[in-house]
Design a protein around this motif. Sequence first.
Motif, PDB file in Angstrom:
ATOM      1  N   THR A   1       0.790  -0.982  -0.026  1.00  8.57           N
ATOM      2  CA  THR A   1       0.093   0.027   0.006  1.00  8.57           C
ATOM      3  C   THR A   1       0.828   1.306   0.130  1.00  8.57           C
ATOM      4  OG1 THR A   1      -1.949  -1.348   1.281  1.00  8.57           O
ATOM      5  CG2 THR A   1      -1.811   1.132   1.289  1.00  8.57           C
ATOM      6  N   ALA A   2       2.019   1.362   0.924  1.00  8.45           N
ATOM      7  CA  ALA A   2       2.769   2.535   0.950  1.00  8.45           C
ATOM      8  C   ALA A   2       3.557   2.918  -0.430  1.00  8.45           C
ATOM      9  CB  ALA A   2       3.876   2.219   1.920  1.00  8.45           C
ATOM     10  N   LEU A   3       3.880   1.701  -1.194  1.00  9.13           N
ATOM     11  CA  LEU A   3       4.660   1.700  -2.598  1.00  9.13           C
ATOM     12  C   LEU A   3       3.607   2.222  -3.609  1.00  9.13           C
ATOM     13  CD1 LEU A   3       6.860  -1.459  -2.336  1.00  9.13           C
ATOM     14  CD2 LEU A   3       7.573   1.100  -2.071  1.00  9.13           C
ATOM     15  N   MET A   4       2.328   1.839  -3.329  1.00  8.37           N
ATOM     16  CA  MET A   4       1.330   2.155  -4.489  1.00  8.37           C
ATOM     17  C   MET A   4       0.944   3.363  -4.300  1.00  8.37           C
ATOM     18  SD  MET A   4       0.802  -0.148  -6.692  1.00  8.37           S
ATOM     19  CE  MET A   4      -0.819   0.377  -7.174  1.00  8.37           C
ATOM     20  N   MET A   5       1.156   4.195  -3.274  1.00 14.47           N
ATOM     21  CA  MET A   5       0.610   5.488  -2.840  1.00 14.47           C
ATOM     22  C   MET A   5       1.531   6.621  -3.399  1.00 14.47           C
ATOM     23  SD  MET A   5      -2.223   5.290  -1.531  1.00 14.47           S
ATOM     24  CE  MET A   5      -2.595   6.819  -0.555  1.00 14.47           C
ATOM     25  N   VAL A   6       2.734   6.042  -3.816  1.00 14.75           N
ATOM     26  CA  VAL A   6       3.705   6.902  -4.443  1.00 14.75           C
ATOM     27  C   VAL A   6       3.508   7.318  -5.693  1.00 14.75           C
ATOM     28  CG1 VAL A   6       6.299   7.313  -5.055  1.00 14.75           C
ATOM     29  CG2 VAL A   6       5.801   5.929  -2.800  1.00 14.75           C
ATOM     30  N   ASP A   7       3.478   8.612  -5.957  1.00 16.12           N
ATOM     31  CA  ASP A   7       3.213   9.205  -7.377  1.00 16.12           C
ATOM     32  C   ASP A   7       3.932   8.592  -8.368  1.00 16.12           C
ATOM     33  OD1 ASP A   7       1.104  10.970  -6.366  1.00 16.12           O
ATOM     34  OD2 ASP A   7       2.489  12.760  -6.252  1.00 16.12           O
ATOM     35  N   GLY A   8       3.445   8.088  -9.464  1.00 20.54           N
ATOM     36  CA  GLY A   8       4.151   7.631 -10.534  1.00 20.54           C
ATOM     37  C   GLY A   8       4.216   5.880 -10.703  1.00 20.54           C
ATOM     38  N   VAL A   9       3.857   5.376  -9.466  1.00 16.24           N
ATOM     39  CA  VAL A   9       3.749   3.927  -9.387  1.00 16.24           C
ATOM     40  C   VAL A   9       2.640   3.367 -10.070  1.00 16.24           C
ATOM     41  CG1 VAL A   9       3.631   1.868  -7.684  1.00 16.24           C
ATOM     42  CG2 VAL A   9       5.135   3.824  -7.208  1.00 16.24           C
ATOM     43  N   GLU A  10       2.969   2.345 -11.025  1.00 13.63           N
ATOM     44  CA  GLU A  10       1.808   1.887 -11.791  1.00 13.63           C
ATOM     45  C   GLU A  10       1.493   0.521 -11.266  1.00 13.63           C
ATOM     46  OE1 GLU A  10       1.389   2.470 -15.687  1.00 13.63           O
ATOM     47  OE2 GLU A  10       2.272   4.355 -15.773  1.00 13.63           O
ATOM     48  N   SER A  11       2.644  -0.397 -10.887  1.00 10.20           N
ATOM     49  CA  SER A  11       2.208  -1.644 -10.285  1.00 10.20           C
ATOM     50  C   SER A  11       3.474  -2.057  -9.400  1.00 10.20           C
ATOM     51  CB  SER A  11       2.261  -2.804 -11.449  1.00 10.20           C
ATOM     52  OG  SER A  11       3.443  -3.019 -12.067  1.00 10.20           O
ATOM     53  N   VAL A  12       3.103  -2.893  -8.408  1.00  9.12           N
ATOM     54  CA  VAL A  12       4.074  -3.497  -7.366  1.00  9.12           C
ATOM     55  C   VAL A  12       3.833  -4.865  -7.420  1.00  9.12           C
ATOM     56  CG1 VAL A  12       4.620  -3.547  -5.081  1.00  9.12           C
ATOM     57  CG2 VAL A  12       3.933  -1.556  -6.047  1.00  9.12           C
ATOM     58  N   ASP A  13       4.943  -5.830  -7.423  1.00  8.13           N
ATOM     59  CA  ASP A  13       5.070  -7.169  -7.036  1.00  8.13           C
ATOM     60  C   ASP A  13       5.950  -7.260  -5.780  1.00  8.13           C
ATOM     61  OD1 ASP A  13       3.628  -8.341  -9.169  1.00  8.13           O
ATOM     62  OD2 ASP A  13       5.398  -8.059 -10.468  1.00  8.13           O
ATOM     63  N   ILE A  14       5.215  -8.061  -4.769  1.00  7.00           N
ATOM     64  CA  ILE A  14       6.241  -7.935  -3.427  1.00  7.00           C
ATOM     65  C   ILE A  14       6.351  -9.401  -3.039  1.00  7.00           C
ATOM     66  CG2 ILE A  14       4.136  -7.514  -2.273  1.00  7.00           C
ATOM     67  CD1 ILE A  14       6.005  -5.579  -0.472  1.00  7.00           C
ATOM     68  N   GLY A  15       7.522  -9.618  -2.262  1.00  9.35           N
ATOM     69  CA  GLY A  15       7.842 -10.620  -1.536  1.00  9.35           C
ATOM     70  C   GLY A  15       8.235 -10.378  -0.241  1.00  9.35           C
ATOM     71  N   ARG A  16       8.658 -11.489   0.561  1.00  9.82           N
ATOM     72  CA  ARG A  16       8.991 -11.093   2.080  1.00  9.82           C
ATOM     73  C   ARG A  16      10.413 -10.450   1.967  1.00  9.82           C
ATOM     74  NH1 ARG A  16       8.349 -15.888   5.986  1.00  9.82           N
ATOM     75  NH2 ARG A  16       5.941 -15.483   6.536  1.00  9.82           N
ATOM     76  N   GLU A  17      11.296 -10.590   0.863  1.00  6.94           N
ATOM     77  CA  GLU A  17      12.680  -9.754   1.082  1.00  6.94           C
ATOM     78  C   GLU A  17      12.748  -9.114  -0.316  1.00  6.94           C
ATOM     79  OE1 GLU A  17      15.307 -13.372   1.198  1.00  6.94           O
ATOM     80  OE2 GLU A  17      14.549 -13.714   3.328  1.00  6.94           O
ATOM     81  N   TRP A  18      11.688  -9.021  -1.244  1.00 10.00           N
ATOM     82  CA  TRP A  18      11.915  -8.109  -2.370  1.00 10.00           C
ATOM     83  C   TRP A  18      10.696  -7.414  -2.903  1.00 10.00           C
ATOM     84  CZ3 TRP A  18       8.559  -9.339  -6.237  1.00 10.00           C
ATOM     85  CH2 TRP A  18       8.002 -10.881  -6.002  1.00 10.00           C
ATOM     86  N   ALA A  19      10.784  -6.275  -3.462  1.00  4.57           N
ATOM     87  CA  ALA A  19       9.698  -5.736  -4.182  1.00  4.57           C
ATOM     88  C   ALA A  19      10.335  -5.094  -5.640  1.00  4.57           C
ATOM     89  CB  ALA A  19       9.191  -4.248  -3.514  1.00  4.57           C
ATOM     90  N   GLU A  20       9.265  -5.144  -6.605  1.00 10.05           N
ATOM     91  CA  GLU A  20       9.701  -4.728  -7.989  1.00 10.05           C
ATOM     92  C   GLU A  20       8.493  -3.832  -8.468  1.00 10.05           C
ATOM     93  OE1 GLU A  20      11.032  -7.554 -11.389  1.00 10.05           O
ATOM     94  OE2 GLU A  20       8.901  -6.981 -11.975  1.00 10.05           O
ATOM     95  N   VAL A  21       8.826  -2.556  -8.479  1.00  4.62           N
ATOM     96  CA  VAL A  21       7.935  -1.648  -8.785  1.00  4.62           C
ATOM     97  C   VAL A  21       8.074  -1.227 -10.315  1.00  4.62           C
ATOM     98  CG1 VAL A  21       7.239   0.905  -8.001  1.00  4.62           C
ATOM     99  CG2 VAL A  21       8.327  -0.891  -6.459  1.00  4.62           C
ATOM    100  N   GLU A  22       6.986  -0.729 -10.879  1.00  6.58           N
ATOM    101  CA  GLU A  22       7.004  -0.343 -12.364  1.00  6.58           C
ATOM    102  C   GLU A  22       6.478   1.195 -12.204  1.00  6.58           C
ATOM    103  OE1 GLU A  22       5.730  -3.016 -15.644  1.00  6.58           O
ATOM    104  OE2 GLU A  22       6.781  -4.499 -14.807  1.00  6.58           O
ATOM    105  N   GLY A  23       6.957   1.849 -13.076  1.00  3.27           N
ATOM    106  CA  GLY A  23       6.192   3.371 -13.167  1.00  3.27           C
ATOM    107  C   GLY A  23       7.416   4.348 -13.537  1.00  3.27           C
ATOM    108  N   ARG A  24       7.047   5.698 -13.382  1.00  4.85           N
ATOM    109  CA  ARG A  24       7.785   6.799 -13.550  1.00  4.85           C
ATOM    110  C   ARG A  24       7.981   7.262 -12.213  1.00  4.85           C
ATOM    111  NH1 ARG A  24       7.702   7.465 -19.054  1.00  4.85           N
ATOM    112  NH2 ARG A  24       5.824   6.687 -20.138  1.00  4.85           N
TER     113      ARG A  24
END
Length: 65
Positions: free
Chosen positions: A22-45
């Motif tokens: 939720t915190a990552l998705m709230m950042v302006d420019g984020v389009e998608s987030v994939d997440i696990g316990r030890e990693w996150a992959e964020v797409e966007g500007r």
Amino acid sequence: MSRINLTLSGVSTPEDLNRVTTALMMVDGVESVDIGREWAEVEGRVNRDALIAAVEALKSGFTAR
């Protein structure tokens, strides 16, 4: 659009995953987030530093790098 990979620590429960997502998705420019316990992959500007700040702003012992 760029893809940014983050290494997470301190994330252990499904509730933790939801809070960080939720915190990552709230950042302006984020389009998608994939997440696990030890990693996150964020797409966007979005800036990497803004993502790290969003995770650390949760003040729950989570860190991202």
